[in-house]
Design an enzyme around this catalytic site. Structure first.
Site, PDB file in Angstrom:
ATOM      1  CE  LYS A 112      -4.236  -2.091   1.422  1.00  0.00           C
ATOM      2  NZ  LYS A 112      -3.825  -3.499   1.625  1.00  0.00           N
TER       3      LYS A 112
HETATM    4  C1  PLP Z   1      -4.460  -4.610   1.101  1.00  0.00           C
HETATM    5  C2  PLP Z   1      -3.683  -5.886   1.070  1.00  0.00           C
HETATM    6  C3  PLP Z   1      -4.019  -6.952   0.193  1.00  0.00           C
HETATM    7  C4  PLP Z   1      -5.230  -6.905  -0.719  1.00  0.00           C
HETATM    8  O1  PLP Z   1      -5.101  -5.963  -1.757  1.00  0.00           O
HETATM    9  P1  PLP Z   1      -6.387  -5.469  -2.578  1.00  0.00           P
HETATM   10  O2  PLP Z   1      -5.914  -4.384  -3.444  1.00  0.00           O
HETATM   11  O3  PLP Z   1      -7.379  -5.010  -1.527  1.00  0.00           O
HETATM   12  O4  PLP Z   1      -6.916  -6.648  -3.346  1.00  0.00           O
HETATM   13  C5  PLP Z   1      -3.205  -8.073   0.181  1.00  0.00           C
HETATM   14  N1  PLP Z   1      -2.145  -8.170   1.008  1.00  0.00           N
HETATM   15  C6  PLP Z   1      -1.805  -7.187   1.873  1.00  0.00           C
HETATM   16  C7  PLP Z   1      -0.636  -7.375   2.772  1.00  0.00           C
HETATM   17  C8  PLP Z   1      -2.555  -6.001   1.930  1.00  0.00           C
HETATM   18  O5  PLP Z   1      -2.207  -5.025   2.807  1.00  0.00           O
END
Ligand code: PLP
Length: 463
Positions: A112
């Site tokens: 993120k």
């Molecule tokens: C947010 C997240 C996901 C999922 O990603 P999306 O874009 O919501 O499909 C997977 N793994 C981790 C560690 C995350 O923080």
């Protein structure tokens, strides 16, 4: 470049407007009116370039006139300067034909950061130009809140308040939210669950007087600018393995479908992606949908990969919009059925369009733990539970000679309990944040009460 809503009834916006707005006023999600293409020659010319240069070339056609070249290049440079790896998104090999794309070298150790860091910089530029201030309020079960705080801390025109459920996030996640010392950062531990946090956030957005008074803004995963930032690493990874001369496939640990949808955009731009494989944990609404054509809500089952514990997958609406030939009225109808009947059936034509591009599989809790141990033995890689879900599905979808690239979405040290239970090894934090447990925490305990939260935000934000 102009942005339209997946439900066809909201105003058409520029990139900067869509970024600052988040959710469209008709309840839909913003998507570009058309997807700009890159020619094979332009893709080939990305080989060997820095992550920042690729980011500029991939993002600039979508940004259009909203930012100057110097502004966009400056934002990209500042966004990724704090990453712990010069490649930003390095690839490592797991097995013949199977590669891991490490997306956890940012300041909060999850993918993120790639999107949140750059939108922090772009928000700052856009707000300074307009002489505006905003208040970002977010609800988090862990990763989004810490990434948002890291991205917006210390910025001039922004106050950031993050609601998290008291006692229900991991210690690493909590400390990442409570240790930044900047005055514009406010970590709020709410007496309740993650759903309570999300519901109070929704109540705030629906209180229009409050919303306007404080300039409320959201940075959740439906924000188009976040999706766009994630398109970049599909290009760097594919080009490193021979694109455009060679096709590649990706497997993506998936919850809200933001990360994998970025892969779809890369494919629409001309990157030769054969398959995008959706890997889910036991919260498998997407896998059930691809298999049966029925998209139906089912309560959330807490798992050891908590960032993928979702009941519905919000960005899937964007995939449906493309699968339905950009028919906003059809998407609006499906979303109405989801709200009133708890689900909908995907038309035969749209289901075929989805299956052309996406494959899917779901992984149980036991299989996730087993994969963490097995991969450590096989390649020496220590995986976080989310990445393990991906790697298991990626192995199962290997199809020579096309290389498979599985996205590693978080660092194992962010989820030490699950990793230790699977392997007996407690993963250490990277050197640059090894003092996380020694830093002072600053957090406000808040009741699950809208009026009290609004009063606190009014008082604490810098006017
Ligand atoms: C947010 C997240 C996901 C999922 O990603 P999306 O874009 O919501 O499909 C997977 N793994 C981790 C560690 C995350 O923080």
């Amino acid at each position: 470049m102009r942005y339209i809503s997946t439900r066809g009834q909201a105003p058409v916006l520029s990139f900067a407007e869509a970024m600052l707005t988040g959710l469209a006023r008709d309840g839909g999600l913003y998507v570009p009116e058309w997807v700009p293409a890159m020619s094979p020659g332009e893709i080939a010319d990305l080989a060997g370039r820095s992550y920042e240069e690729v980011a500029f070339r991939v993002m600039s056609p979508f940004v259009g006139a909203a930012f100057t070249e110097a502004e966009l290049r400056g934002a990209i440079a500042r966004a990724y300067a704090g990453f712990g790896h010069v490649a930003r998104a390095p690839l490592v090999q797991l097995a013949p034909g199977h590669h891991l794309l490490e997306l956890f070298h940012g300041p909060t150790l999850a993918f993120k950061d790639f999107a949140m860091q750059i939108i922090g910089q772009l928000f700052q530029i856009a707000l300074a130009k307009e002489g505006k201030r905003i208040t970002i309020v977010g609800a988090t079960s862990g990763d989004t809140g810490s990434a948002a705080i890291e991205a917006f801390k210390g910025l001039e025109n922004v106050d950031v308040f993050i609601l998290f459920p008291h006692g229900r996030v991991s210690e690493v996640q909590r400390r990442q939210m409570t240790t930044p010392a900047e005055a514009n950062v406010h970590a709020l531990a709410l007496d309740g669950t993650f759903d309570d946090c999300q519901n109070r956030l929704k109540d705030m957005f629906n209180d229009f007087a409050f919303r306007d008074e404080v300039g409320l803004a959201g940075v959740n995963s439906i924000n188009w600018a976040r999706v766009l930032a994630q398109v970049v690493y599909y290009f760097t990874a594919a080009v490193a393995l021979g694109a455009p001369g060679r096709k590649v496939s990706f497997t993506v640990p998936t919850g809200n479908f933001g990360d994998i949808f970025a892969g779809f955009i890369a494919r629409e731009m001309g990157l030769p992606i054969e398959r995008l494989v959706i890997a889910t944990n036991q919260n498998d609404i997407l896998h059930r949908c691809l298999t049966t054509g029925e998209y139906r809500m089912d309560g959330v089952k807490p798992s050891i990969s908590p960032s993928m514990d979702i009941q519905i997958s919000s960005n899937f609406e964007r995939a449906l919009f493309f699968a339905y030939g950009k028919d906003g009225a059809a998407v609006a109808q499906l979303m109405e059925e989801l709200k009133t009947q708890g689900g909908f059936s995907v038309s035969q034509g749209a289901l075929e369009a989805l299956r052309e591009i996406y494959a899917s599989a779901s992984v149980s809790e036991a299989e996730t733990s087993e994969t963490i141990g097995a991969e450590l033995a096989r390649s020496g890689e220590l995986l976080c539970p989310h990445s393990a879900v991906g790697v298991r599905v990626g192995h199962a979808h290997l199809s020579a000679p096309t290389p498979m690239i599985t996205l590693a979405t978080a660092h194992p040290a962010k989820f030490p309990d699950a990793v230790e239970a699977a392997t007996g090894i407690r993963p250490a934090l990277p050197e640059r944040m090894a003092d996380l447990f020694a830093r002072d925490e600053r957090v406000t305990r808040v009741p699950n009460d809208l009026a009290a939260l609004e009063a606190l935000i009014r008082q604490e934000r810098r006017a």
